[in-house]
Design a protein around this motif. Structure first.
Motif, short mmCIF file in Angstrom:
data_model
loop_
_atom_site.label_atom_id
_atom_site.label_comp_id
_atom_site.label_asym_id
_atom_site.label_seq_id
_atom_site.Cartn_x
_atom_site.Cartn_y
_atom_site.Cartn_z
N ILE A 1 29.20 -73.77 -34.16
CA ILE A 1 28.79 -72.48 -33.60
C ILE A 1 29.12 -72.43 -32.12
CG2 ILE A 1 26.79 -71.05 -33.09
CD1 ILE A 1 25.54 -72.00 -35.66
N LEU A 2 28.89 -73.51 -31.39
CA LEU A 2 29.18 -73.57 -29.97
C LEU A 2 30.67 -73.39 -29.71
CD1 LEU A 2 28.02 -73.95 -27.16
CD2 LEU A 2 28.31 -76.40 -27.43
N LYS A 3 31.49 -73.99 -30.56
CA LYS A 3 32.94 -73.88 -30.39
C LYS A 3 33.40 -72.45 -30.66
CE LYS A 3 37.22 -76.14 -31.65
NZ LYS A 3 37.85 -77.17 -32.44
N SER A 4 32.82 -71.78 -31.66
CA SER A 4 33.23 -70.40 -31.95
C SER A 4 32.77 -69.45 -30.84
CB SER A 4 32.69 -69.96 -33.31
OG SER A 4 31.28 -69.88 -33.27
N ARG A 5 31.60 -69.71 -30.24
CA ARG A 5 31.15 -68.88 -29.12
C ARG A 5 32.07 -69.04 -27.92
NH1 ARG A 5 24.59 -69.54 -29.09
NH2 ARG A 5 24.24 -68.36 -30.99
N LYS A 6 32.51 -70.27 -27.65
CA LYS A 6 33.45 -70.50 -26.55
C LYS A 6 34.77 -69.76 -26.82
CE LYS A 6 31.84 -74.95 -24.85
NZ LYS A 6 32.19 -76.37 -24.65
N THR A 7 35.20 -69.75 -28.05
CA THR A 7 36.43 -69.06 -28.42
C THR A 7 36.28 -67.55 -28.22
OG1 THR A 7 36.87 -70.77 -30.06
CG2 THR A 7 38.12 -68.74 -30.25
N ILE A 8 35.14 -67.00 -28.61
CA ILE A 8 34.89 -65.57 -28.45
C ILE A 8 34.85 -65.20 -26.97
CG2 ILE A 8 33.17 -63.75 -28.78
CD1 ILE A 8 32.50 -65.10 -31.46
N VAL A 9 34.15 -66.01 -26.16
CA VAL A 9 34.07 -65.75 -24.72
C VAL A 9 35.45 -65.84 -24.09
CG1 VAL A 9 33.16 -66.62 -22.54
CG2 VAL A 9 31.65 -66.43 -24.52
N LEU A 10 36.23 -66.85 -24.45
CA LEU A 10 37.57 -67.01 -23.91
C LEU A 10 38.47 -65.85 -24.31
CD1 LEU A 10 39.51 -68.80 -22.33
CD2 LEU A 10 40.08 -69.94 -24.47
N ALA A 11 38.37 -65.41 -25.55
CA ALA A 11 39.18 -64.27 -26.01
C ALA A 11 38.79 -62.99 -25.28
CB ALA A 11 39.04 -64.10 -27.51
N THR A 12 37.49 -62.78 -25.07
CA THR A 12 37.02 -61.60 -24.35
C THR A 12 37.50 -61.61 -22.90
OG1 THR A 12 35.07 -61.53 -25.76
CG2 THR A 12 34.97 -60.27 -23.70
N LEU A 13 37.38 -62.74 -22.23
CA LEU A 13 37.83 -62.84 -20.85
C LEU A 13 39.34 -62.64 -20.74
CD1 LEU A 13 35.62 -65.77 -19.51
CD2 LEU A 13 35.42 -63.33 -19.00
N THR A 14 40.08 -63.16 -21.70
CA THR A 14 41.53 -62.97 -21.69
C THR A 14 41.88 -61.50 -21.88
OG1 THR A 14 41.81 -65.17 -22.63
CG2 THR A 14 43.68 -63.68 -22.80
#
Length: 93
Positions: A3-16
């Motif tokens: 779950i932590l890894k998917s949240r980091k991916t979502i945050v990174l995708a949003t920031l990008t």
């Protein structure tokens, strides 16, 4: 951990996506502007003047028949002044 890894991916995708967004991606408001311009032209143009003439004629006929209330007549007159003076009022602000 998943779950932590998917949240980091979502945050990174949003920031990008935010970083790569350009002004061309902004919403174009010209249809809304055109709508309000058309309404303003209709109210202050020939159609609006004809409607104002009919309203004033109705006030005149009601006075002629002795059926007009001063408050109603005043509100119609003030409304017409505001509608037709709106451009001048807004230009003065």
């Amino acid at each position: 951990m998943g779950i932590l890894k998917s949240r980091k991916t979502i945050v990174l995708a949003t920031l990008t996506a935010v970083a790569l967004a350009s002004p061309a991606a902004a919403q174009d408001l010209s249809p809304i502007t055109n709508l309000f311009t058309t309404i303003g032209t209709a109210l202050t143009g020939t159609l609006g003047r004809a409607a104002g003439l009919v309203a004033l004629a109705g006030v005149g006929f009601a006075f002629l028949a002795g059926r007009m209330n001063w408050a109603v007549a005043g509100s119609i007159l003030i409304g017409l002044v505001i509608i037709f003076g709106a451009a001048t009022i807004l230009a003065g602000l």
